[in-house]
Write an enzyme that holds these catalytic residues in place. Structure first.
Site, short mmCIF file in Angstrom:
data_model
loop_
_atom_site.label_atom_id
_atom_site.label_comp_id
_atom_site.label_asym_id
_atom_site.label_seq_id
_atom_site.Cartn_x
_atom_site.Cartn_y
_atom_site.Cartn_z
N ARG A 12 0.81 -1.21 0.00
CA ARG A 12 0.00 0.00 0.00
C ARG A 12 0.86 1.28 0.00
NH1 ARG A 12 -3.99 3.32 2.85
NH2 ARG A 12 -5.47 3.88 1.21
N SER A 13 2.13 1.14 0.21
CA SER A 13 3.00 2.30 0.33
C SER A 13 3.50 2.77 -1.03
CB SER A 13 4.21 1.95 1.22
OG SER A 13 5.26 2.86 1.03
N PRO A 14 3.13 3.99 -1.46
CA PRO A 14 3.64 4.48 -2.75
C PRO A 14 5.16 4.63 -2.74
CG PRO A 14 2.54 6.24 -1.55
CD PRO A 14 2.25 4.98 -0.82
#
Length: 215
Positions: A12-14
């Protein structure tokens, strides 16, 4: 001598996405093994995180991750769908999460096979690189094949061995915190954490001090 490092990482971490391709390239070009150890994102570990943040946090993060992608020439588009189901207005995290548990367990199953760096990079390119409906059709199967893995095999393991995989994922988070950080992406080399996509060159510099050489 081949050096080793651990990369703590979230789907989920860009910023995890913006770092992983460069770390994968570094491992391919140098005598280096990077063990990617997936963790569940803050939205799962601390569901109220986004509600407690400063009102400017989200808008700044959106602006920054887009310019980082542009600066490095990394394809970047909004995730469609987001790996976390979340109300954009209230920032509340939905109780039902159909994507992130599957993804993270798949990443850990790939880690068991020593192939999580390639697998997570290929899947992240779908999620954050602009692919529409990355969860449908052959998108994930094709990405898994590019990492020299079989999606059906990983999916079966993710279902049948979910409890053990979650235990391993929780252990990854504990290991990250013991190393001195809590967020992702964090590369840990020789006990030293390097947090963020903007610490890759510094991590490489430290590894060169310890004998990192091109292949």
């Amino acid at each position: 001598m081949t050096l080793t490092a651990d990369l703590f990482w979230s789907f989920r971490s860009p910023y995890s996405y913006l770092a992983i391709g460069r770390y994968r390239a570094l491992a391919a070009s140098h005598e280096l093994t990077i063990n990617l150890r997936p963790v569940y994102p803050l939205a799962i570990r601390q569901p109220d995180f986004f509600e407690r943040n400063h009102p400017n946090w989200l808008s700044y993060t959106m602006r920054d991750m887009i310019r980082v992608a542009q600066f490095h020439g990394i394809p970047f588009g909004p995730p469609r769908p987001d790996p976390i189901v979340q109300n954009v207005t209230t920032r509340a995290i939905a109780a039902e999460q159909p994507y992130i548990y599957r993804l993270t367990r798949l990443g850990q199953a790939a880690s068991r096979r020593g192939k999580s760096l390639g697998f997570c990079h290929e899947v992240a390119r779908l999620i954050w690189g602009g692919a529409q409906d990355w969860h449908l059709g052959d998108h994930l199967a094709d990405a898994t094949r590019r990492a020299d893995l079989d999606l059906a095999e990983l999916d079966a393991e993710a279902v049948e061995d979910a409890e053990s995989l979650d235990t391993e994922i929780a252990a990854n988070q504990v290991a990250l915190e013991i190393a001195g950080h809590w967020g992702v992406p964090t590369l840990v080399f020789d006990g030293e954490p390097f947090f963020g996509q903007d610490r890759i060159e510094m991590a490489k510099w430290r590894m060169e001090q310890k004998g990192l050489r091109p292949r």
